[in-house]
Design a protein around this motif. Sequence first.
Motif, PDB file in Angstrom:
ATOM      1  N   MET A   1      28.681 111.688 104.901  1.00  0.00           N
ATOM      2  CA  MET A   1      28.050 112.774 105.628  1.00  0.00           C
ATOM      3  C   MET A   1      27.592 112.279 106.993  1.00  0.00           C
ATOM      4  SD  MET A   1      24.982 115.145 104.234  1.00  0.00           S
ATOM      5  CE  MET A   1      23.633 115.469 105.316  1.00  0.00           C
ATOM      6  N   GLU A   2      27.934 113.004 108.030  1.00  0.00           N
ATOM      7  CA  GLU A   2      27.583 112.651 109.396  1.00  0.00           C
ATOM      8  C   GLU A   2      26.150 113.083 109.693  1.00  0.00           C
ATOM      9  OE1 GLU A   2      28.673 110.692 112.807  1.00  0.00           O
ATOM     10  OE2 GLU A   2      29.896 110.982 111.031  1.00  0.00           O
ATOM     11  N   HIS A   3      25.395 112.177 110.322  1.00  0.00           N
ATOM     12  CA  HIS A   3      24.014 112.487 110.677  1.00  0.00           C
ATOM     13  C   HIS A   3      23.890 112.609 112.192  1.00  0.00           C
ATOM     14  CE1 HIS A   3      22.314 111.937 106.681  1.00  0.00           C
ATOM     15  NE2 HIS A   3      23.061 110.855 106.563  1.00  0.00           N
ATOM     16  N   ASN A   4      22.962 113.436 112.626  1.00  0.00           N
ATOM     17  CA  ASN A   4      22.663 113.582 114.037  1.00  0.00           C
ATOM     18  C   ASN A   4      21.573 112.575 114.393  1.00  0.00           C
ATOM     19  OD1 ASN A   4      22.351 114.476 116.660  1.00  0.00           O
ATOM     20  ND2 ASN A   4      21.078 116.223 116.090  1.00  0.00           N
ATOM     21  N   ILE A   5      21.937 111.534 115.122  1.00  0.00           N
ATOM     22  CA  ILE A   5      21.015 110.462 115.492  1.00  0.00           C
ATOM     23  C   ILE A   5      20.709 110.581 116.983  1.00  0.00           C
ATOM     24  CG2 ILE A   5      20.683 107.958 115.622  1.00  0.00           C
ATOM     25  CD1 ILE A   5      22.881 107.884 113.332  1.00  0.00           C
ATOM     26  N   GLU A   6      19.414 110.536 117.301  1.00  0.00           N
ATOM     27  CA  GLU A   6      18.992 110.652 118.692  1.00  0.00           C
ATOM     28  C   GLU A   6      17.895 109.629 118.966  1.00  0.00           C
ATOM     29  OE1 GLU A   6      17.170 114.015 121.786  1.00  0.00           O
ATOM     30  OE2 GLU A   6      17.054 114.370 119.624  1.00  0.00           O
ATOM     31  N   ILE A   7      17.933 109.051 120.154  1.00  0.00           N
ATOM     32  CA  ILE A   7      16.845 108.190 120.635  1.00  0.00           C
ATOM     33  C   ILE A   7      16.309 108.855 121.890  1.00  0.00           C
ATOM     34  CG2 ILE A   7      16.193 105.929 121.511  1.00  0.00           C
ATOM     35  CD1 ILE A   7      18.526 104.799 119.794  1.00  0.00           C
ATOM     36  N   ARG A   8      15.006 109.097 121.898  1.00  0.00           N
ATOM     37  CA  ARG A   8      14.398 109.837 123.004  1.00  0.00           C
ATOM     38  C   ARG A   8      12.971 109.354 123.223  1.00  0.00           C
ATOM     39  NH1 ARG A   8      10.812 112.951 120.502  1.00  0.00           N
ATOM     40  NH2 ARG A   8      11.264 113.850 118.473  1.00  0.00           N
ATOM     41  N   GLU A   9      12.379 109.825 124.323  1.00  0.00           N
ATOM     42  CA  GLU A   9      10.984 109.489 124.582  1.00  0.00           C
ATOM     43  C   GLU A   9      10.094 110.128 123.523  1.00  0.00           C
ATOM     44  OE1 GLU A   9       9.347 109.755 128.520  1.00  0.00           O
ATOM     45  OE2 GLU A   9      11.336 109.513 129.412  1.00  0.00           O
ATOM     46  N   MET A  10       9.073 109.403 123.141  1.00  0.00           N
ATOM     47  CA  MET A  10       8.110 109.896 122.161  1.00  0.00           C
ATOM     48  C   MET A  10       7.214 110.948 122.813  1.00  0.00           C
ATOM     49  SD  MET A  10       5.582 107.480 119.942  1.00  0.00           S
ATOM     50  CE  MET A  10       3.874 107.914 119.999  1.00  0.00           C
ATOM     51  N   THR A  11       6.843 111.971 122.037  1.00  0.00           N
ATOM     52  CA  THR A  11       5.915 113.000 122.496  1.00  0.00           C
ATOM     53  C   THR A  11       4.721 113.042 121.544  1.00  0.00           C
ATOM     54  OG1 THR A  11       6.855 114.773 121.157  1.00  0.00           O
ATOM     55  CG2 THR A  11       7.872 114.382 123.327  1.00  0.00           C
ATOM     56  N   GLU A  12       3.702 113.788 121.926  1.00  0.00           N
ATOM     57  CA  GLU A  12       2.541 113.938 121.042  1.00  0.00           C
ATOM     58  C   GLU A  12       2.942 114.521 119.692  1.00  0.00           C
ATOM     59  OE1 GLU A  12      -0.820 115.978 122.615  1.00  0.00           O
ATOM     60  OE2 GLU A  12      -1.171 114.490 124.179  1.00  0.00           O
ATOM     61  N   ALA A  13       3.955 115.364 119.675  1.00  0.00           N
ATOM     62  CA  ALA A  13       4.404 115.973 118.418  1.00  0.00           C
ATOM     63  C   ALA A  13       4.950 114.937 117.433  1.00  0.00           C
ATOM     64  CB  ALA A  13       5.467 117.034 118.699  1.00  0.00           C
ATOM     65  N   ASP A  14       5.316 113.759 117.939  1.00  0.00           N
ATOM     66  CA  ASP A  14       5.864 112.695 117.092  1.00  0.00           C
ATOM     67  C   ASP A  14       4.792 111.791 116.498  1.00  0.00           C
ATOM     68  OD1 ASP A  14       8.534 113.442 117.782  1.00  0.00           O
ATOM     69  OD2 ASP A  14       8.345 112.290 119.654  1.00  0.00           O
ATOM     70  N   ILE A  15       3.562 111.889 116.986  1.00  0.00           N
ATOM     71  CA  ILE A  15       2.535 110.905 116.636  1.00  0.00           C
ATOM     72  C   ILE A  15       2.274 110.840 115.132  1.00  0.00           C
ATOM     73  CG2 ILE A  15       0.081 110.318 116.873  1.00  0.00           C
ATOM     74  CD1 ILE A  15       0.328 110.998 119.851  1.00  0.00           C
ATOM     75  N   GLU A  16       2.191 111.952 114.442  1.00  0.00           N
ATOM     76  CA  GLU A  16       1.925 111.917 112.992  1.00  0.00           C
ATOM     77  C   GLU A  16       3.014 111.130 112.255  1.00  0.00           C
ATOM     78  OE1 GLU A  16      -0.758 112.806 111.272  1.00  0.00           O
ATOM     79  OE2 GLU A  16      -1.806 113.664 112.989  1.00  0.00           O
ATOM     80  N   SER A  17       4.273 111.358 112.614  1.00  0.00           N
ATOM     81  CA  SER A  17       5.377 110.628 111.980  1.00  0.00           C
ATOM     82  C   SER A  17       5.330 109.145 112.331  1.00  0.00           C
ATOM     83  CB  SER A  17       6.722 111.212 112.419  1.00  0.00           C
ATOM     84  OG  SER A  17       6.851 112.543 111.995  1.00  0.00           O
ATOM     85  N   VAL A  18       5.034 108.852 113.586  1.00  0.00           N
ATOM     86  CA  VAL A  18       4.933 107.460 114.029  1.00  0.00           C
ATOM     87  C   VAL A  18       3.794 106.763 113.295  1.00  0.00           C
ATOM     88  CG1 VAL A  18       4.292 106.025 116.022  1.00  0.00           C
ATOM     89  CG2 VAL A  18       6.062 107.789 116.246  1.00  0.00           C
ATOM     90  N   LEU A  19       2.672 107.454 113.144  1.00  0.00           N
ATOM     91  CA  LEU A  19       1.527 106.885 112.435  1.00  0.00           C
ATOM     92  C   LEU A  19       1.901 106.537 110.990  1.00  0.00           C
ATOM     93  CD1 LEU A  19      -1.475 106.237 112.991  1.00  0.00           C
ATOM     94  CD2 LEU A  19      -2.013 108.458 112.010  1.00  0.00           C
ATOM     95  N   GLU A  20       2.647 107.417 110.337  1.00  0.00           N
ATOM     96  CA  GLU A  20       3.080 107.142 108.965  1.00  0.00           C
ATOM     97  C   GLU A  20       3.962 105.895 108.913  1.00  0.00           C
ATOM     98  OE1 GLU A  20       5.774 109.030 105.350  1.00  0.00           O
ATOM     99  OE2 GLU A  20       5.602 110.131 107.229  1.00  0.00           O
ATOM    100  N   ILE A  21       4.909 105.781 109.836  1.00  0.00           N
ATOM    101  CA  ILE A  21       5.786 104.608 109.875  1.00  0.00           C
ATOM    102  C   ILE A  21       4.977 103.352 110.157  1.00  0.00           C
ATOM    103  CG2 ILE A  21       7.703 103.521 111.115  1.00  0.00           C
ATOM    104  CD1 ILE A  21       8.714 106.483 111.599  1.00  0.00           C
ATOM    105  N   ASP A  22       4.031 103.451 111.087  1.00  0.00           N
ATOM    106  CA  ASP A  22       3.142 102.336 111.424  1.00  0.00           C
ATOM    107  C   ASP A  22       2.385 101.874 110.172  1.00  0.00           C
ATOM    108  OD1 ASP A  22       1.366 100.538 112.640  1.00  0.00           O
ATOM    109  OD2 ASP A  22       0.779 101.914 114.217  1.00  0.00           O
ATOM    110  N   GLN A  23       1.829 102.824 109.418  1.00  0.00           N
ATOM    111  CA  GLN A  23       1.052 102.494 108.221  1.00  0.00           C
ATOM    112  C   GLN A  23       1.919 101.873 107.126  1.00  0.00           C
ATOM    113  OE1 GLN A  23      -0.683 106.362 107.584  1.00  0.00           O
ATOM    114  NE2 GLN A  23      -2.450 105.919 108.895  1.00  0.00           N
ATOM    115  N   LEU A  24       3.177 102.296 107.039  1.00  0.00           N
ATOM    116  CA  LEU A  24       4.088 101.740 106.041  1.00  0.00           C
ATOM    117  C   LEU A  24       4.651 100.383 106.445  1.00  0.00           C
ATOM    118  CD1 LEU A  24       6.088 104.987 105.167  1.00  0.00           C
ATOM    119  CD2 LEU A  24       4.517 103.753 103.641  1.00  0.00           C
ATOM    120  N   SER A  25       4.541 100.053 107.733  1.00  0.00           N
ATOM    121  CA  SER A  25       5.211  98.871 108.263  1.00  0.00           C
ATOM    122  C   SER A  25       4.295  97.704 108.591  1.00  0.00           C
ATOM    123  CB  SER A  25       5.990  99.247 109.529  1.00  0.00           C
ATOM    124  OG  SER A  25       6.944 100.244 109.254  1.00  0.00           O
ATOM    125  N   PHE A  26       3.046  97.983 108.920  1.00  0.00           N
ATOM    126  CA  PHE A  26       2.171  96.928 109.422  1.00  0.00           C
ATOM    127  C   PHE A  26       0.883  96.831 108.616  1.00  0.00           C
ATOM    128  CE2 PHE A  26       4.539  98.366 113.260  1.00  0.00           C
ATOM    129  CZ  PHE A  26       5.285  97.213 113.450  1.00  0.00           C
TER     130      PHE A  26
END
Length: 149
Positions: A1-26
């Motif tokens: 299955m093909e996935h849509n992968i994008e790399i872009r500048e982070m926005t405030e709307a991304d912070i909750e997801s980033v925080l979750e990744i941060d908590q799972l990673s560090f």
Amino acid sequence: MEHNIEIREMTEADIESVLEIDQLSFANPWPINIYYDELNKNSYAHYFVVTVDQKVVGFCGTWIVIDEAQITNIAIHPAYRGKRYGDGLFQHVINFAIANNVSRLSLEVRVSNIPAQQLYKKYGLVPGGIRKNYYTDNQEDALVLWVNL
């Protein structure tokens, strides 16, 4: 299955997801307010996210001061590791740094984090020293890596 992968500048709307990744990673994740400050108050800071089918699965931050870049953090959600998303994200940040006339990029990584070190060495980063007892959770040393771009 093909996935849509994008790399872009982070926005405030991304912070909750980033925080979750941060908590799972560090062991010592950043508090949420730091991300808001980095995006809104720090003119040196540049943050990026990698998304898979519009879901944030990783992030990377860098500070660019004159012609030097320092990676502040980089992490991929544990469920998405080993799929080369970190590789693509790191390449994107290097390309961004080069496009912004950066001549040298550096970062710290745990001496025990061999997978990350292998990724960084792939991009030409070499050891520049050790920061003793750098990580406050267990006093592990940090390996300082750098590369001339």
